[in-house]
Each structure stands twice: as C-alpha cells, then as structure tokens.
Design an enzyme around this catalytic site. Sequence first.
Site, PDB file in Angstrom:
ATOM      1  N   ARG A  28       0.952  -1.112  -0.216  1.00 43.90           N
ATOM      2  CA  ARG A  28       0.196   0.137  -0.023  1.00 43.90           C
ATOM      3  C   ARG A  28       1.086   1.223   0.031  1.00 43.90           C
ATOM      4  O   ARG A  28       0.639   2.244  -0.665  1.00 43.90           O
ATOM      5  CB  ARG A  28      -0.965   0.156   1.210  1.00 43.90           C
ATOM      6  CG  ARG A  28      -2.273  -0.676   1.080  1.00 43.90           C
ATOM      7  CD  ARG A  28      -2.654  -1.305   2.455  1.00 43.90           C
ATOM      8  NE  ARG A  28      -1.694  -2.324   2.698  1.00 43.90           N
ATOM      9  CZ  ARG A  28      -1.791  -3.591   2.301  1.00 43.90           C
ATOM     10  NH1 ARG A  28      -3.039  -4.132   1.889  1.00 43.90           N
ATOM     11  NH2 ARG A  28      -0.911  -4.448   2.496  1.00 43.90           N
ATOM     12  N   THR A  29       1.752   1.165   0.793  1.00 45.96           N
ATOM     13  CA  THR A  29       2.492   2.808   1.084  1.00 45.96           C
ATOM     14  C   THR A  29       3.362   2.955  -0.256  1.00 45.96           C
ATOM     15  O   THR A  29       3.083   4.043  -0.601  1.00 45.96           O
ATOM     16  CB  THR A  29       3.637   2.574   2.119  1.00 45.96           C
ATOM     17  OG1 THR A  29       2.762   2.078   3.325  1.00 45.96           O
ATOM     18  CG2 THR A  29       4.267   3.976   2.643  1.00 45.96           C
ATOM     19  N   LYS A  31      26.171  -3.670  -1.179  1.00 43.59           N
ATOM     20  CA  LYS A  31      27.732  -3.591  -1.383  1.00 43.59           C
ATOM     21  C   LYS A  31      28.323  -2.975   0.024  1.00 43.59           C
ATOM     22  O   LYS A  31      29.354  -2.614  -0.330  1.00 43.59           O
ATOM     23  CB  LYS A  31      27.855  -2.993  -2.465  1.00 43.59           C
ATOM     24  CG  LYS A  31      27.463  -3.454  -3.796  1.00 43.59           C
ATOM     25  CD  LYS A  31      27.930  -2.894  -4.983  1.00 43.59           C
ATOM     26  CE  LYS A  31      26.942  -3.192  -6.228  1.00 43.59           C
ATOM     27  NZ  LYS A  31      27.161  -2.514  -7.396  1.00 43.59           N
ATOM     28  N   ARG A  61      11.458   3.860   3.171  1.00 42.76           N
ATOM     29  CA  ARG A  61      11.160   2.987   4.082  1.00 42.76           C
ATOM     30  C   ARG A  61      12.546   2.256   4.715  1.00 42.76           C
ATOM     31  O   ARG A  61      12.935   1.630   3.673  1.00 42.76           O
ATOM     32  CB  ARG A  61      10.216   2.028   3.824  1.00 42.76           C
ATOM     33  CG  ARG A  61       9.998   0.772   4.432  1.00 42.76           C
ATOM     34  CD  ARG A  61       8.652   0.008   4.299  1.00 42.76           C
ATOM     35  NE  ARG A  61       7.290   0.629   4.690  1.00 42.76           N
ATOM     36  CZ  ARG A  61       6.086   0.236   4.762  1.00 42.76           C
ATOM     37  NH1 ARG A  61       6.180  -0.996   4.422  1.00 42.76           N
ATOM     38  NH2 ARG A  61       5.264   0.940   5.110  1.00 42.76           N
ATOM     39  N   HIS A  71       5.590   5.956  11.538  1.00 43.92           N
ATOM     40  CA  HIS A  71       5.008   5.835  10.070  1.00 43.92           C
ATOM     41  C   HIS A  71       4.177   6.949   9.938  1.00 43.92           C
ATOM     42  O   HIS A  71       2.857   6.922   9.903  1.00 43.92           O
ATOM     43  CB  HIS A  71       4.222   4.502   9.967  1.00 43.92           C
ATOM     44  CG  HIS A  71       4.046   4.087   8.633  1.00 43.92           C
ATOM     45  ND1 HIS A  71       3.972   5.007   7.430  1.00 43.92           N
ATOM     46  CD2 HIS A  71       3.505   2.889   8.012  1.00 43.92           C
ATOM     47  CE1 HIS A  71       3.761   4.086   6.323  1.00 43.92           C
ATOM     48  NE2 HIS A  71       3.390   2.937   6.748  1.00 43.92           N
TER      49      HIS A  71
HETATM   50  C1  NCD Z   1       2.030  -1.137   8.131  1.00 43.52           C
HETATM   51  C2  NCD Z   1       3.696  -0.883   8.305  1.00 43.52           C
HETATM   52  O1  NCD Z   1       4.375  -1.073   7.266  1.00 43.52           O
HETATM   53  O2  NCD Z   1       3.851  -0.480   9.105  1.00 43.52           O
HETATM   54  N1  NCD Z   1       1.576  -1.032   6.885  1.00 43.52           N
HETATM   55  C3  NCD Z   1       1.155  -0.181   6.041  1.00 43.52           C
HETATM   56  O3  NCD Z   1       2.122   0.726   5.967  1.00 43.52           O
HETATM   57  N2  NCD Z   1       0.179   0.146   5.751  1.00 43.52           N
HETATM   58  C4  NCD Z   1       1.288  -2.076   9.157  1.00 43.52           C
HETATM   59  C5  NCD Z   1       2.306  -3.400   8.922  1.00 43.52           C
HETATM   60  O4  NCD Z   1       3.211  -3.881   8.322  1.00 43.52           O
HETATM   61  O5  NCD Z   1       1.587  -4.490   9.900  1.00 43.52           O
END
Ligand code: NCD
Length: 347
Positions: free
Chosen positions: A91-92, A121, A142, A170
């Site tokens: 999703r993100t 590397k 991320r 997040h």
């Molecule tokens: C979450 C995350 O990656 O922190 N998902 C997201 O970004 N929608 C939740 C999860 O991984 O459980």
Amino acid sequence: MGPFLDIRPAQGPLAPAPCRVKPGPRENFNAPSWIDEPLKHVVESQQFNKESLSEIFRVAREMEGVRPGTPESKCLEGAVMSTLFYEPSTRTRLSFEAAMGRLGGTVLSTESAGEFSSAAKGETLEDTIRTVEGYADCIVLRHFLAGSARKAARAASVPILNAGDGPGQHPTQALIDVYTIQREIGRLDDISIGLVGDLANGRTVRSLAYVLSMYKNVRMFFVSPDVVRMKDDIKEYLSGVGVCWEEVDDLKAVASEVDVLYQTRIQKERFQDRPEDYEAAKGKYIVDAALMQLLKKDSVVMHPLPRVDEIKPEVDSDPRAGYFRQAKNGLFVRMALLKLCLQDRLR
Ligand code: NCD
C-alpha cells in the site's frame, strides 16, 4: 507555517510525567519549530500541529476530486519522486507512486533496496540519499531501523518522506488514519479509540497516538498481549499532554465502548531473536463476527493492513469494516502531501 519539518532544529526533550487522566484542550506539545523554507521533510508525527493537519486534510479532500486531463492532474508535471524501500510494502509504495502519477509527476522505484541496491555492497544510507537526490525531487524512504528517516533527512537536500522506519514511526500512515476517522466518524474531538495488537513494534499506532493526542477529549484503550505492550515513551507523552489512556485486557469490553477499533498485525519480522514471544502474542486478539455484534452501530474498524489472521474475512462485508476505504484514502492523503511538499520547489 507549513506541515513539513525542517530537520535542523534540535528537538526538545520529552517531559516525563506520571500517567494522569485529565483530558482537555491543549496545543501540540514538544513540536519542533516549523520553518517554511526549501528543506522540508515528513519525519515524525510530532512535527504536525492542528493547523498543519487541517491544511493537509483540506488538500486531501480536494485530491479526491482530481480527474485525469484536468490542470490539477498535471500540477507536479516534471517532478520526480524516488521510492527507496528497504522493507516490503504494498500500500505505502503503490499509493505514493499512484499519487505522484495522478498529479503528473514521475517515479523512480526501488523495491527491496536493501538487497538490490548498493546497500548490499555496503553503501551507507547517507551516501545513497546523496546519490538519489541527484535524480529525484523528493525521496520516500522505508527503512528497517528506527531513526533512519531523521538520519536521511539530515543528509538530504530534497524532502524525505518517512514511509516507516523500523519500529519507530509511520507518520504518513497516521495522517491517513486520522483523515479516515474524520471521514468515517465525522469528528476528531471526543472520540474513543481502541488500539489493538502489537503496540510495541507497530509503528502505525505510535504515530497515530501522537497525532490523535492533538484533538480534544480523545480516549485511548490499549489492548495488547503482554509481550507487545505500548512503550513507555508514548504513554509518558500522552500523560504529559493530558490524554486519557488505559491498558485493558478484555477486547470485548473495549469493543462496546469505542468509536474506532484499530486492529494491528503482530509484527513477526521484529521477533527474529525471540520466536517464543511471537508465539505468545499471535492470535490473542481477533476481530470476528461475534465481536462485531458488540461494536457500536456508528463505529468503524480500521487496520493499516496487511492483516494476517487478526480480522476474520467474515467481517469484511460489515459496513463498519473501514480498512479498505482507509487504504484508498492513502492515495488522497499522499497526493496532498506530495503537492504541498513539491509545488513550491517546482516554481
Ligand atoms: C504497516 C507498516 O508497514 O507499518 N503497513 C502499512 O504501511 N500500511 C503495518 C504492518 O506492516 O503491519
């Protein structure tokens, strides 16, 4: 004042405070200073205040109406966004990429950056950032380590958008969550929310607690297995700003009280050195059809997704199951963030 964080000012210390149950109006606590200048980042939820949140949500609402071919759908034409992901995501990453595409920008994408980029590397995060910023106008990051978004922002000359830093934060998910609560429940003041599941490793609940604490008379119930209780930094913060919170074992009791039931996944990947704790935590709190019977009629069930077994598929057809609508809101909130973040830089 804009919604983006200038990373350079030092952050003030958290005021340690005993847990007090004293809900009431307050201004955002411990927010670093906001400076409108080209170096703007989204690093953590505490950087927002009510004013900046309303502005993001106002633009997100506008984004719901953007149609292909309209001038608005080209407002980021010529801009490039890089998604640098060292952990899995559906999703993100996709919603950020879709958001950029829907506003006319282009995307440089790395999935599994840890395995398939120069990190494998031995390149430092800072060097990767300094390289990628030569190709992109903003970087959506991320990473598997808490604090890495802040570290990247220190090295960067383009905006860094934290898309999850290990068990840290997040913040863009928290904005989506709060936007969804507003859309589903119709208000942000005077709500009760049950945060359920892995509250120790779940970065979404940590970020969400910070953002919700800015609204009036918000009550939080933490429902989690013992090994993954909400950490003290968040509890102290909430107590410090007068948010009423409580740890409760009984999910059924909480279900009948709350306006929002926010379920989360037990974060298996954070238990590599203690598999017995994962076994103890998993499957303890499940949202199923029987639990839905206890929930208020006008409440909503949310989940940042992905789910494993913590919400049974039988719940999906209930109108109060809001998690796929929540995922869709991710597109509009991220369109808003990209627009606010990049539009001045393109001029
Ligand atoms: C979450 C995350 O990656 O922190 N998902 C997201 O970004 N929608 C939740 C999860 O991984 O459980």
